[in-house]
Design a protein around this motif. Structure first.
Motif, short mmCIF file in Angstrom:
data_model
loop_
_atom_site.label_atom_id
_atom_site.label_comp_id
_atom_site.label_asym_id
_atom_site.label_seq_id
_atom_site.Cartn_x
_atom_site.Cartn_y
_atom_site.Cartn_z
N ARG A 162 0.85 -1.19 0.00
CA ARG A 162 0.00 0.00 0.00
C ARG A 162 0.89 1.25 0.00
O ARG A 162 0.61 2.24 -0.67
CB ARG A 162 -0.91 -0.02 1.23
N PHE A 163 1.97 1.18 0.75
CA PHE A 163 2.95 2.26 0.81
C PHE A 163 3.66 2.42 -0.54
O PHE A 163 3.84 3.53 -1.05
CB PHE A 163 3.94 1.95 1.93
N LEU A 164 4.04 1.29 -1.15
CA LEU A 164 4.73 1.36 -2.44
C LEU A 164 3.84 1.97 -3.51
O LEU A 164 4.30 2.62 -4.43
CB LEU A 164 5.16 -0.05 -2.88
N TYR A 165 2.51 1.76 -3.37
CA TYR A 165 1.56 2.24 -4.37
C TYR A 165 1.19 3.71 -4.19
O TYR A 165 0.58 4.31 -5.07
CB TYR A 165 0.27 1.42 -4.32
N GLY B 175 -6.68 3.92 -5.80
CA GLY B 175 -7.85 4.79 -5.75
C GLY B 175 -8.64 4.81 -7.04
O GLY B 175 -9.73 5.35 -7.10
N ASN B 176 -8.07 4.20 -8.07
CA ASN B 176 -8.71 4.25 -9.38
C ASN B 176 -9.51 2.97 -9.62
O ASN B 176 -9.02 1.87 -9.37
CB ASN B 176 -7.61 4.42 -10.44
N VAL B 177 -10.73 3.14 -10.12
CA VAL B 177 -11.64 2.00 -10.26
C VAL B 177 -11.08 0.94 -11.22
O VAL B 177 -11.23 -0.26 -11.00
CB VAL B 177 -13.02 2.49 -10.74
N THR B 178 -10.42 1.38 -12.30
CA THR B 178 -9.89 0.41 -13.26
C THR B 178 -8.60 -0.21 -12.76
O THR B 178 -8.32 -1.39 -13.01
CB THR B 178 -9.56 1.10 -14.60
N LEU B 179 -7.77 0.60 -12.06
CA LEU B 179 -6.45 0.12 -11.68
C LEU B 179 -6.44 -0.72 -10.41
O LEU B 179 -5.61 -1.61 -10.25
CB LEU B 179 -5.48 1.30 -11.53
N ALA C 69 -3.91 -3.63 -9.17
CA ALA C 69 -2.94 -3.45 -8.09
C ALA C 69 -2.87 -4.72 -7.26
O ALA C 69 -1.79 -5.19 -6.89
CB ALA C 69 -3.33 -2.26 -7.22
N ILE C 70 -4.05 -5.30 -6.97
CA ILE C 70 -4.08 -6.53 -6.17
C ILE C 70 -3.52 -7.70 -6.98
O ILE C 70 -2.75 -8.51 -6.46
CB ILE C 70 -5.51 -6.81 -5.70
N ILE C 71 -3.87 -7.76 -8.26
CA ILE C 71 -3.38 -8.86 -9.09
C ILE C 71 -1.84 -8.82 -9.17
O ILE C 71 -1.18 -9.85 -9.11
CB ILE C 71 -4.03 -8.81 -10.49
N ILE C 72 -1.28 -7.60 -9.25
CA ILE C 72 0.18 -7.48 -9.32
C ILE C 72 0.82 -8.03 -8.04
O ILE C 72 1.76 -8.83 -8.09
CB ILE C 72 0.61 -6.01 -9.53
N VAL C 73 0.29 -7.62 -6.88
CA VAL C 73 0.89 -8.09 -5.63
C VAL C 73 0.74 -9.61 -5.51
O VAL C 73 1.68 -10.32 -5.14
CB VAL C 73 0.26 -7.40 -4.40
N ASP C 74 -0.45 -10.12 -5.84
CA ASP C 74 -0.67 -11.57 -5.74
C ASP C 74 0.29 -12.32 -6.67
O ASP C 74 0.81 -13.37 -6.31
CB ASP C 74 -2.12 -11.90 -6.10
#
Lengths: 322, 317
Positions: free
Chosen positions: A152-155, A181-185, A189-194
């Motif tokens: 979350r900090f990195l983002y 904070g962006n609806v599309t992104l 963001a979660i998929i990248i971390v996973d």
């Protein structure tokens, strides 16, 4: 080596047996093998019954009532199939299931493609491959919640390393790189971390699959002058397929249950675009305190995972037999 | 040995393809490491450095993060720091030098100890119960063994949140909510399925003949188990223990729902560390770093057994 090993064991066994008083040995021998088997298995089964099965049965019971955990003394009424009806007709819950499916789909695709490619490259056995493999394995050993929180900090668009790096490479101003904070992104963001976290897992299983292919098959293909491309598609992929499918099964079940990482990264937001099933379930159970309805939802989820996993395992077994 | 074998093989990849493969993998590994390196770097930054833009790679290291992490004080004013006697503790020195206030309280230590107690307690129990059950399944004809084993595995398919509702109610009735005992029992139950499956694989590989020989020599079944099978299974038991430990150490969902104060572990606690005006990132990073170190050590120790553990022993290597 095995012979000397076992003879050492037999010798020590002999010595200790001679030293054991006969009466004690006889008394303990009174236990039949069957009794010992149950004595050994029972504690584990009893614990699982107490902490897994009993709560599951309780959840099934609750799913037919209007019980609310925040009002333990209110009279409990049976509502028949009402909770299930509400769950299956709730658009929010269907939305959450869809979001979950979306995550499971993309994480599996990305992790399988990257994981298999890495395994394929590591299987070239370049110098230092064992060291670098160990480095790659680190993320999957960490706590998803703790790591998710740090991502979350990195983002963070104003201060985070991720936004800075992306903006450096692409020239997009950091204020436009609002990953969470962006609806599309936000889902990405979660998929990248996973993917960062669990690609090593898929890689490891694929690597085992690649290592299980005997060399002589490639040697035979080489003799037949099969092109490397042909060897890859006719030998490597089919032979490693059961392993890849196993990795997909384990990742699929895990990501269906995804909770910690999403909670810490977005908490289901913005709006509810990243609200996966577990988060909705938590909301219904511990924020709306609709315990009965939450239990019905939990049962539906369990049946869905269990059913899908069973169908998948049947397909896996068919591939294995081929 | 395998290197010598493959040197003669026709399919040994040539040098340039090896070099390309190596370069790509190393690149991926380095990218993977960036977030982890960043966690560590942030943990030794001062709060202003940690949130400066562009992100600082060169900075003066500071222990403020670690100090804030372990502090139990609610607040230190500059006046208070000035009033301290000259040879103060390391943390007081840090705050004095930077003229910063420590915002807290964080008090990480009790949560870290909770994590240790719960992870090790549940690991010990899960391995104990798992070893016994695995031996039972491996050596005796148990009626419905396959069904029982599948049942044991299927307990892992339920989303933790789904089981958490009835467990929450059950624990409330029994007075187990927010207690270490409750969490130990819960994690033991979750881990016992992994332990049984893994250890059954390891014990299956120990030849039955060893015990039979021992029993012919006058050992009872239990003695043979204790003196012949257990020593042979040590590696498997150790690997299983580390897997159980890692799960219990990292678990978040149950911990977040069933504990709030007394028995709270580190994973739900670390994200809640708040400093002045928002999250205290150096302190969060310090907590994360300390929390990750044991796991890093285990990963390196365990790399050979890793595969079996993460696949429930479904893949043998």
């Amino acid at each position: 080596m095995t012979i000397s090993h076992s003879s050492i064991i037999e010798n020590t066994v002999d010595a200790t047996a001679r030293a054991t008083p006969v009466s004690v040995a006889r008394r303990v021998r009174g236990l039949s093998d069957r009794a010992i088997a149950w004595l050994f298995i029972a504690p584990a089964i009893i614990l699982l019954l107490a902490i897994n099965i009993f709560p599951l049965i309780w959840a099934i019971y609750l799913s037919f009532t209007n019980y609310r955990a925040n009002r333990p003394n209110a009279p409990v009424q049976g509502v028949g199939l009402g909770n299930y009806q509400r769950v299956l007709n709730d658009p929010d819950i269907w939305q959450a299931m869809q979001t979950t499916a979306h995550f499971v789909f993309w994480t599996i695709i990305l992790q399988t493609v990257i994981g298999f490619s890495l395994a394929y490259l590591i299987d070239r056995k370049f110098r230092g491959h064992a060291f670098w493999t160990t480095i790659i394995l680190i993320p999957m050993m960490l706590s998803p919640a703790v790591v998710g929180n740090f991502w979350r900090f990195l983002y963070e668009p104003q201060i985070g390393l991720f936004a800075y790096a992306v903006s450096l490479v692409s020239g997009i101003p950091t204020s436009d790189i609002q990953m969470l904070g962006n609806v599309t992104l936000a889902p990405w963001a979660i998929i990248i971390v996973d993917t960062w976290m669990w690609t090593p897992y898929v890689m490891l299983i694929c690597l085992a699959g690649l290592r299980s292919i005997p060399d002589y098959i490639y040697e035979a293909a080489e003799v037949d002058r099969a092109s490397p491309w042909r060897q890859f598609w006719s030998i490597t992929v089919p032979m490693a397929l059961p392993f890849i499918m196993l990795a997909v099964l384990f990742r699929g079940i895990e990501n269906f249950k995804m909770f910690d990482m999403v909670t810490l990264l977005t908490g289901g937001g913005p709006g509810s675009v990243t609200e996966v099933a577990s988060i909705t379930l938590k909301r219904v159970a511990f924020e709306s305190w609709a315990t009965g309805r939450a239990s019905a939802f939990a049962i539906v989820l369990f049946v869905a995972v269990f059913g899908l996993a069973n169908i998948y395992v049947k397909a896996l077994n068919r591939v294995k037999q081929r | 040995m395998s290197a010598a074998n493959s040197a003669h093989s026709v399919v040994e990849p040539n040098r340039s393809s090896k070099r390309i493969a190596g370069t790509i993998v190393i690149l991926y590994a380095l990218i993977t490491l960036i977030p982890l390196v960043w966690i560590f770097l942030t943990s030794i930054k001062s709060p202003p450095d940690s949130i400066s833009y562009p992100p600082k790679i060169v900075f003066t290291p500071s222990l403020e993060g670690y100090c804030n992490l372990f502090t139990t004080r609610t607040r230190q004013t500059p006046d208070y720091i000035a009033s301290l006697p000259a040879p103060a503790g390391t943390c007081e020195e840090v705050t004095r030098k930077r003229n910063m206030v420590i915002a807290g309280p964080s008090n990480f230590l009790p949560r870290f100890i909770n994590s240790l107690v719960i992870a090790f307690g549940s690991t010990f129990l899960a391995v104990l119960l798992g070893t016994l059950a695995a031996y039972g399944f491996s050596r005796f004809k148990v009626p419905l063994a396959d069904d029982l084993l599948f049942f044991i595995l299927s307990t892992r398919m339920m989303p933790p949140i789904a089981v958490a509702i009835p467990i929450y109610l059950m624990y409330r009735e029994l007075g187990l909510s927010d207690t270490a005992v409750g969490m130990i029992l819960l994690y033991t139950a979750v881990n016992v399925s992994l332990a049984v499956w893994l250890l059954k694989g390891f014990i299956d590989e120990i030849p039955r003949e060893y015990e039979e020989a021992a029993m012919i020599d006058g050992y009872t079944r239990l003695q043979a188990f204790r003196k012949v099978v257990l020593p042979q299974a040590t590696t498997g038991i150790a690997a299983t223990a580390i897997f159980c430990l890692i799960f219990a150490w990292n678990e978040y969902a149950f911990a977040a729902l069933l504990t709030s104060g007394e028995a709270q572990t580190a994973p739900p606690f670390i994200p809640t560390i708040i400093g002045e005006g928002g999250q205290d990132w150096p302190a969060v990073a310090a907590g994360t770093t300390i929390f990750l170190i044991p796991i890093l050590v285990f990963t390196i120790l365990l790399r050979k057994q890793l595969l079996r553990g993460i696949t429930f022993g479904a893949v043998r290597k």
